[in-house]
Design an enzyme around this catalytic site. Structure first.
Site, mmCIF file in Angstrom:
data_model
loop_
_atom_site.group_PDB
_atom_site.id
_atom_site.type_symbol
_atom_site.label_atom_id
_atom_site.label_comp_id
_atom_site.label_asym_id
_atom_site.label_seq_id
_atom_site.Cartn_x
_atom_site.Cartn_y
_atom_site.Cartn_z
ATOM 1 C CG HIS A 77 54.198 -25.123 -92.714
ATOM 2 N ND1 HIS A 77 54.574 -24.019 -92.011
ATOM 3 C CD2 HIS A 77 52.862 -25.257 -92.493
ATOM 4 C CE1 HIS A 77 53.511 -23.500 -91.406
ATOM 5 N NE2 HIS A 77 52.463 -24.244 -91.677
ATOM 6 C CG ASP A 101 61.119 -24.192 -88.449
ATOM 7 O OD1 ASP A 101 60.812 -24.119 -87.248
ATOM 8 O OD2 ASP A 101 60.282 -24.205 -89.357
ATOM 9 C CG HIS A 107 59.316 -17.045 -93.903
ATOM 10 N ND1 HIS A 107 58.187 -16.308 -94.132
ATOM 11 C CD2 HIS A 107 59.002 -17.978 -92.982
ATOM 12 C CE1 HIS A 107 57.225 -16.779 -93.358
ATOM 13 N NE2 HIS A 107 57.677 -17.789 -92.659
HETATM 14 N N1 CMC Z 1 67.639 -22.713 -100.214
HETATM 15 C C1 CMC Z 1 68.077 -22.334 -101.429
HETATM 16 N N2 CMC Z 1 67.400 -21.529 -102.263
HETATM 17 C C2 CMC Z 1 66.212 -21.096 -101.832
HETATM 18 C C3 CMC Z 1 65.693 -21.438 -100.569
HETATM 19 C C4 CMC Z 1 66.474 -22.277 -99.737
HETATM 20 N N3 CMC Z 1 66.038 -22.627 -98.537
HETATM 21 N N4 CMC Z 1 64.492 -20.864 -100.414
HETATM 22 C C5 CMC Z 1 64.251 -20.179 -101.536
HETATM 23 N N5 CMC Z 1 65.288 -20.314 -102.400
HETATM 24 C C6 CMC Z 1 65.437 -19.679 -103.709
HETATM 25 C C7 CMC Z 1 64.521 -20.316 -104.751
HETATM 26 O O1 CMC Z 1 65.163 -21.403 -105.394
HETATM 27 C C8 CMC Z 1 64.274 -19.143 -105.659
HETATM 28 O O2 CMC Z 1 65.428 -18.944 -106.447
HETATM 29 P P1 CMC Z 1 65.302 -18.379 -107.963
HETATM 30 O O3 CMC Z 1 64.807 -16.981 -107.820
HETATM 31 O O4 CMC Z 1 66.682 -18.500 -108.506
HETATM 32 O O5 CMC Z 1 64.325 -19.296 -108.653
HETATM 33 C C9 CMC Z 1 64.182 -17.954 -104.689
HETATM 34 O O6 CMC Z 1 65.014 -18.324 -103.569
HETATM 35 C C10 CMC Z 1 62.774 -17.630 -104.242
HETATM 36 O O7 CMC Z 1 62.255 -18.771 -103.578
HETATM 37 P P2 CMC Z 1 60.765 -19.304 -103.674
HETATM 38 O O8 CMC Z 1 60.803 -20.800 -103.770
HETATM 39 O O9 CMC Z 1 60.009 -18.543 -104.718
HETATM 40 O O10 CMC Z 1 60.210 -18.871 -102.264
HETATM 41 P P3 CMC Z 1 58.850 -19.311 -101.596
HETATM 42 O O11 CMC Z 1 58.324 -18.110 -100.908
HETATM 43 O O12 CMC Z 1 57.958 -20.008 -102.558
HETATM 44 O O13 CMC Z 1 59.324 -20.404 -100.522
HETATM 45 C C11 CMC Z 1 60.015 -21.433 -98.528
HETATM 46 C C12 CMC Z 1 59.485 -20.150 -99.180
HETATM 47 C C13 CMC Z 1 60.084 -21.245 -97.017
HETATM 48 C C14 CMC Z 1 59.056 -22.599 -98.824
HETATM 49 C C15 CMC Z 1 61.432 -21.735 -99.106
HETATM 50 O O14 CMC Z 1 62.301 -20.678 -98.788
HETATM 51 C C16 CMC Z 1 61.993 -23.063 -98.585
HETATM 52 O O15 CMC Z 1 61.658 -24.122 -99.132
HETATM 53 N N6 CMC Z 1 62.840 -22.998 -97.516
HETATM 54 C C17 CMC Z 1 63.378 -24.222 -96.943
HETATM 55 C C18 CMC Z 1 62.341 -24.833 -96.016
HETATM 56 C C19 CMC Z 1 62.151 -24.061 -94.749
HETATM 57 O O16 CMC Z 1 63.114 -23.734 -94.077
HETATM 58 N N7 CMC Z 1 60.882 -23.827 -94.372
HETATM 59 C C20 CMC Z 1 60.523 -23.200 -93.094
HETATM 60 C C21 CMC Z 1 59.888 -21.858 -93.239
HETATM 61 S S1 CMC Z 1 59.814 -21.010 -91.644
HETATM 62 C C22 CMC Z 1 58.785 -21.972 -90.666
HETATM 63 C C23 CMC Z 1 57.380 -21.947 -91.089
HETATM 64 O O17 CMC Z 1 56.779 -20.863 -91.087
HETATM 65 O O18 CMC Z 1 56.835 -23.027 -91.384
#
Ligand code: CMC
Length: 428
Positions: free
Chosen positions: A266, A363, A305
């Site tokens: 987050h 971010d 995201h």
């Molecule tokens: N790097 C590499 N792969 C990723 C990333 C990433 N940053 N984010 C998602 N994926 C992949 C994930 O491994 C999955 O792949 P597969 O389909 O092969 O299993 C696919 O993309 C879908 O991801 P998810 O984990 O189901 O997505 P989610 O909606 O649960 O997670 C998130 C969203 C923001 C937590 C995640 O993208 C993440 O951890 N990003 C890095 C941290 C980050 O930058 N967070 C800030 C968000 S914006 C500010 C805020 O609002 O707080």
């Protein structure tokens, strides 16, 4: 009158339930499942992929189209034309202020920026090397102990004064957390400055020298504040609402939001993104690092995201600001920023990221801008918390103002042991 639309659920034993389909002013329809428990079943949606937890009129996101509106106003317009305190007024009250309303609001916030002298003593209980977010969770929560006169959460006037105090005092506490970490004296707020100038003054001024805010810094930080002000029912906001639903006081609720924001998935992502860039260290290592991401060894921080499956509109504005700031500060050739831009380019053209719709989020760029502005890395998420305080308090206030709000209480899918008898000592 329009006919109520219905969704019908049929269980495998033939039992049926008709559920109303509700439409918002924008966004997808939602199925009102509240009567489902009559069938003795619940829905299962642990990470809220398909669950609307409340009704709200504050912020709208269309993740596929990459749209973000505060009270109907597109974020790009607000970032270009508004100021952070005007946005605070808008989020809290639903409309942009008239000149007179704006002047009064700014004056009210300005007059609440000091904190009780006793509150300053909380800091010395922390180790000097405590992370400023740890200090924020503790000290903002401690505000609960200072305002017994206005903790009747059913009274709109009490909620209003608490909102003012939070918007005004959180930057003061944030700057104090930085000063404490560095061992420098706390700086009292100065009413002659704007909200953002005052925050920078409390962060960077010392009693020994005159402080003149740098307009590049002020403008960039004002934008960062506006872009981070609210983001509908994200993890920290949902935490604030859940805490508030039990009747907890607003200061305790905001502290719970700060705690949730701290996580790297987050608000902690801006700090994590910068640390990642430092770990990569050199442009030549970008392909190798990206390969590690694709091999699922780690995630690319500042990318992806839950809601945006298109460019995050905040990231588009922040990207522009990022390039402007780097140019104005003549930092385009800085090694770290070159590396960030190379990473952005690689990720935007790589099929792994394209197929998963993983774009740089706000971010990624805000971390770079904050670094360029000389903000220490451990203050990045604190700055996010300062900006998001208005979103949290507006969402909390909206919920508390509803006539029929109830305590939030999710259910579960139990997968533990079935009933068993307590065994005698020698039989475990
Ligand atoms: N790097 C590499 N792969 C990723 C990333 C990433 N940053 N984010 C998602 N994926 C992949 C994930 O491994 C999955 O792949 P597969 O389909 O092969 O299993 C696919 O993309 C879908 O991801 P998810 O984990 O189901 O997505 P989610 O909606 O649960 O997670 C998130 C969203 C923001 C937590 C995640 O993208 C993440 O951890 N990003 C890095 C941290 C980050 O930058 N967070 C800030 C968000 S914006 C500010 C805020 O609002 O707080």
């Amino acid at each position: 009158m329009e006919k109520q639309r219905i969704a019908t659920l049929t269980l495998d034993d033939g039992r049926k339930l008709e559920m109303p389909i509700l439409s918002g002013t924008l966004g997808p329809d939602v199925i009102d499942i509240r009567n489902l428990s009559k069938l003795g079943v619940f829905t299962y949606d642990p990470a809220f992929f398909a669950t609307a937890s409340c009704t709200s009129t504050i912020t709208f996101i269309d993740g596929d189209a990459g749209l973000l509106y505060y009270r109907g106003y597109p974020i790009e317009q607000l970032a270009e034309k508004s100021s952070f305190l005007e946005v605070c007024y808008l989020l809290l009250n639903g409309e942009l202020p008239s000149d007179e309303q704006r002047t009064k609001f700014v004056k009210r916030v300005t007059e609440h920026t000091m904190v009780h002298e006793q509150l300053a003593r909380f800091f010395s209980g922390f180790r000097r090397d405590a992370h400023p977010m740890a200090v924020m969770v503790g000290v903002v929560g401690a505000l609960s102990a200072f305002y017994h006169d206005s903790l009747d959460i059913t009274d709109p006037d009490h909620r209003d004064i608490s909102a003012m105090r939070l918007i005004a005092k959180v930057p003061t506490i944030a700057a104090m957390a930085h000063k404490y970490y560095t061992g420098a004296p706390f700086m009292y707020p100065k009413n002659k400055f704007s909200y953002v100038e005052n925050f920078l003054y409390m962060m960077f001024a010392t009693p020994a020298d005159e402080y003149v805010p740098n307009p590049i810094l002020v403008r960039a930080l004002e934008r960062i504040f506006i872009l981070h002000a609210d983001h509908e029912q994200n993890a920290s906001t949902s935490t604030v609402r859940l805490a508030g639903s039990s009747g907890a006081n607003p200061f305790a609720c905001i502290a719970s939001g700060i705690a949730t924001l701290w996580g790297p998935a987050h608000g902690g992502a801006n700090e994590a993104a910068l640390m990642m860039l430092e770990e990569i260290g050199d442009i030549s290592r970008v392909p190798e690092y990206v390969q590690g991401v694709k091999d699922k060894k780690y995630k690319l921080m500042g990318f992806g995201h839950r809601v945006y499956k298109n460019m995050d509109p905040r990231a588009s504005v922040m990207r522009e600001t990022c390039y402007e700031v780097l140019k104005e500060l003549k930092l385009e050739n800085n090694k770290l920023f070159e590396l960030a831009m190379a990473l952005e380019k690689t990720a935007l053209s790589d099929p792994y990221f394209i197929e998963r719709k993983l774009y740089p989020n706000v971010d990624f760029y805000s971390g770079i801008v904050l670094r360029a502005l000389g903000i220490p890395t451990n203050m990045f998420t604190v700055i996010f918390a300062v900006a998001r305080t208005i979103g949290w308090i507006s969402q909390w206030n909206e919920m508390m103002g509803e006539a029929d709000h109830k305590i939030g209480r999710p259910r579960q899918l139990y997968q533990g042991s079935v009933k068993r008898d307590y065994p005698a000592k020698g039989k475990r």
